[in-house]
Design a protein around this motif. Structure first.
Motif, PDB file in Angstrom:
ATOM      1  N   ASN A  38       0.844  -1.167   0.000  1.00 44.55           N
ATOM      2  CA  ASN A  38       0.000   0.000   0.000  1.00 44.55           C
ATOM      3  C   ASN A  38       0.896   1.239   0.000  1.00 44.55           C
ATOM      4  N   ALA A  39       2.038   1.124  -0.747  1.00 54.19           N
ATOM      5  CA  ALA A  39       2.847   2.338  -0.920  1.00 54.19           C
ATOM      6  C   ALA A  39       1.963   3.427  -1.515  1.00 54.19           C
ATOM      7  N   SER A  40       1.023   3.017  -2.373  1.00 45.70           N
ATOM      8  CA  SER A  40       0.127   3.987  -3.023  1.00 45.70           C
ATOM      9  C   SER A  40      -0.694   4.769  -1.999  1.00 45.70           C
ATOM     10  N   GLY A  41      -1.158   4.091  -0.957  1.00 47.22           N
ATOM     11  CA  GLY A  41      -1.986   4.750   0.061  1.00 47.22           C
ATOM     12  C   GLY A  41      -1.162   5.675   0.950  1.00 47.22           C
ATOM     13  N   ILE A  42       0.042   5.232   1.331  1.00 45.15           N
ATOM     14  CA  ILE A  42       0.927   6.099   2.125  1.00 45.15           C
ATOM     15  C   ILE A  42       1.294   7.328   1.298  1.00 45.15           C
ATOM     16  N   ALA A  43       1.585   7.101   0.013  1.00 42.75           N
ATOM     17  CA  ALA A  43       1.941   8.220  -0.867  1.00 42.75           C
ATOM     18  C   ALA A  43       0.783   9.220  -0.934  1.00 42.75           C
ATOM     19  N   ALA A  44      -0.453   8.732  -0.933  1.00 43.50           N
ATOM     20  CA  ALA A  44      -1.618   9.629  -0.956  1.00 43.50           C
ATOM     21  C   ALA A  44      -1.640  10.472   0.320  1.00 43.50           C
ATOM     22  N   LEU A  45      -1.399   9.831   1.469  1.00 43.29           N
ATOM     23  CA  LEU A  45      -1.369  10.570   2.741  1.00 43.29           C
ATOM     24  C   LEU A  45      -0.290  11.648   2.722  1.00 43.29           C
ATOM     25  N   LEU A  46       0.891  11.271   2.221  1.00 43.71           N
ATOM     26  CA  LEU A  46       2.006  12.228   2.197  1.00 43.71           C
ATOM     27  C   LEU A  46       1.676  13.410   1.288  1.00 43.71           C
ATOM     28  N   GLU A  47       1.022  13.120   0.178  1.00 43.54           N
ATOM     29  CA  GLU A  47       0.685  14.190  -0.762  1.00 43.54           C
ATOM     30  C   GLU A  47      -0.430  15.081  -0.191  1.00 43.54           C
ATOM     31  N   VAL A  48      -1.360  14.491   0.547  1.00 43.49           N
ATOM     32  CA  VAL A  48      -2.400  15.302   1.212  1.00 43.49           C
ATOM     33  C   VAL A  48      -1.728  16.255   2.204  1.00 43.49           C
ATOM     34  N   ALA A  49      -0.813  15.723   3.012  1.00 44.31           N
ATOM     35  CA  ALA A  49      -0.130  16.559   4.017  1.00 44.31           C
ATOM     36  C   ALA A  49       0.657  17.673   3.342  1.00 44.31           C
ATOM     37  N   ALA A  50       1.389  17.319   2.271  1.00 50.36           N
ATOM     38  CA  ALA A  50       2.224  18.322   1.588  1.00 50.36           C
ATOM     39  C   ALA A  50       1.364  19.412   0.959  1.00 50.36           C
TER      40      ALA A  50
END
Ligand SMILES: [Zn+2]
Length: 532
Positions: free
Chosen positions: A330-342
């Motif tokens: 779920n690298a895709s899901g973590i990446a989504a979280l990181l992009e939301v935060a950024a």
């Protein structure tokens, strides 16, 4: 897959000036997927040094996005696990019938699950109980007329279609099932998958049996306490259990598939199991950071955005590849979280409530990292008002539909409908409730503590070309080494998904009232202070 990592090119692309916001989001999202799913991350197995490196990457990105540390050591919340690995050469399974002992082959006929702490030796009678459910409030009792005291319960891991989807999901979960079986005096379980709802063919899923299994080190958080044996039977070999009973497994499956009642009866056999286990203790990491809310009255309340960071590590080889990169899972899901935060940081967004970003570990071991976080959160549990989870959202084609698990369970449903509509996306409830997805990812850990929750994925119409693409992905890449960086991905769908998660989180954080379960929701019972 194994190959050299090349994240520099995409990182440069992400920094290029003049890209559309969507392109920038998509490029940056994919750069995080690459950072987490490249071969150097070794599949991010829970407790591994590679998982720790991945957790440190997430913590660094949280910091860059201006989040406050919300772990125990900075952004990190350490989580302790007991691990168990089977020594198959010194373990055995056999059926004893009419004084004859018929061995079962570990791996081919059945696997021993080490998510439970197995007794070194077990011999017990077998009782088939159909769907294996006892739900008095729904007048379902598969235990009527059979004695489960001291027995091993044999069941088809399906749920009756007469139950609404969320109830199928809840009562079909391993934890809820064990509560029912333990209450009836059983000591162990044999689950037989319904081939129609198997996400992974037996030949692939059986490879995982040699991997270490885990439970939380804190025994009060171990849902399988008291279970002496947990077997998974290959459905193609299940008739070995039914021999001499006057029934066949095919007959039972036909009843299940027709939605008809399934009989319960004692099987004329006992199961003998010896299990030899290698044990160890490991520590893994949840990662938590807070975007502090602006409203002095509401900022102590938190909307939790979660996704799991772990994957399967290095395991059985498929087509010569043993590295399970876990790009979508779920690298895709973590990446989504990181992009939301950024993106919230860049826009200077200050929602009223706080948004708590949590990357959890050990999802693949049975939602353990989120169970731990929801039970021992780093903010007061009563101050968590909602959970929005992302697990394998599958941006494989343009996102026209948003699949929402739990859509009709709480008033978060109205929030997600409004958020999606604003970006031209239509929401849909889970089209396949029989796959129990509402309880198969980390949102369920929060739901069990009464916290309203949603999980989302890119949606598709039934029987559409997109449905075929998703089905093919599940059949070929789900929990396989080919879930890697070389697969086709629709980055625009990922960008749109990120936008929905971000706007939804902000919308919920800005609500005047706290999210609530719908009065018709089964899950309302878990809410703190629930009266009915
Ligand atoms: Zn997975």
């Amino acid at each position: 897959m194994r190959r050299m990592l090349t994240i520099a090119a995409v990182a440069m692309l992400a920094g290029t000036i003049g890209l559309h916001a969507d392109d920038k989001t998509a490029a940056r999202w994919f750069s995080h997927v690459e950072a987490l799913a490249n071969d150097g991350m070794e599949g991010r197995n829970t407790g591994s040094p590679a998982h720790k490196r991945a957790a440190e990457y997430v913590a660094a990105q949280f910091k860059k996005a201006g989040l406050e540390p919300a772990g125990v050591n900075g952004y990190i919340q350490p989580v302790g696990f007991k691990t168990r690995k089977i020594v198959e050469a010194e373990s055995s399974l056999a059926l004893v019938r009419d004084g004859q002992t018929v061995p079962l082959k570990l791996g081919d006929d059945a696997t021993i699950s080490l998510r439970v702490e197995p007794a070194p030796a077990v011999e017990a009678p077998l009782v088939f109980v159909g769907y294996g459910l006892n739900i008095p409030e729904r007048s379902i009792n598969d235990f009527a007329g059979v004695d489960l005291k001291g027995a091993i319960v044999v069941y088809v891991s399906s749920t009756p279609r007469s139950l609404p989807g969320p109830l199928q999901a809840h009562f079909g979960s391993a934890g809820e099932r064990w509560k029912m079986y333990q209450a009836a005096g059983a000591i162990g379980t044999i689950s037989i998958a319904n081939p129609k709802s198997m996400d992974i063919p037996w030949e692939r899923s059986t490879l995982a049996r040699l991997q270490p299994a885990m439970s939380l080190a804190d025994p009060s958080l171990d849902e399988a306490r008291g279970q002496q044996l947990s077997l998974t039977m290959n459905p193609a070999r299940a008739d070995a259990l039914f021999a001499g009973s006057g029934h066949t497994f095919a007959e039972m499956l036909a009843l299940v598939d027709a939605g008809k009642p399934v009989p319960s009866f004692a099987l004329p056999a006992r199961l003998k199991a010896t299990t030899k286990v290698e044990r160890s203790n490991v520590e893994s990491q949840n990662v938590a950071g807070i975007l502090r809310g602006a409203d002095p009255k509401l900022r102590d309340q938190h909307v939790v955005l979660s996704a799991h960071l772990d994957h399967l590590g290095i395991g059985g080889a498929i087509n010569g590849d043993s590295l399970y990169n876990g790009a979508m899972d779920n690298a895709s899901g973590i990446a989504a979280l990181l992009e939301v935060a950024a993106s919230l940081h860049e826009a200077g967004t200050k929602p009223a409530r706080s948004i708590l970003f949590v990357a959890v570990t050990a999802e693949e071991k049975g939602l353990l990292g989120s169970s731990y976080f929801a039970a021992r959160p780093t903010v007061p549990q009563a101050n968590i008002v909602a959970n929005i989870n992302t697990d394998m959202f599958l941006p494989l084609f343009p996102m026209k539909l948003l699949m929402v698990l739990g859509l009709d369970e709480s008033d978060l449903g109205a929030d997600v409908r409004a958020t999606a509509a604003a970006v031209g996306v239509t929401v849909q409830p889970d089209p396949e409730p029989q796959r129990n997805r509402f309880v198969r990812s980390d949102q369920y850990s929060f739901i069990k503590h009464g916290i309203p929750a949603l999980a989302m994925k890119v949606g598709y119409e039934e029987k559409s070309p997109e449905a075929a693409i998703a089905a093919k992905w599940t059949a070929e890449r789900y929990h396989a080494p080919s879930d890697d960086l070389s697969q086709p991905i629709d980055r625009s769908a990922a960008a749109k998904y990120v936008e929905v998660v971000r706007d939804l989180a902000v919308r919920v954080a800005n609500r005047t009232d706290r999210p609530k379960w719908n009065s018709s929701s089964f899950f309302k019972r878990f809410a703190k202070g629930a009266t009915d």
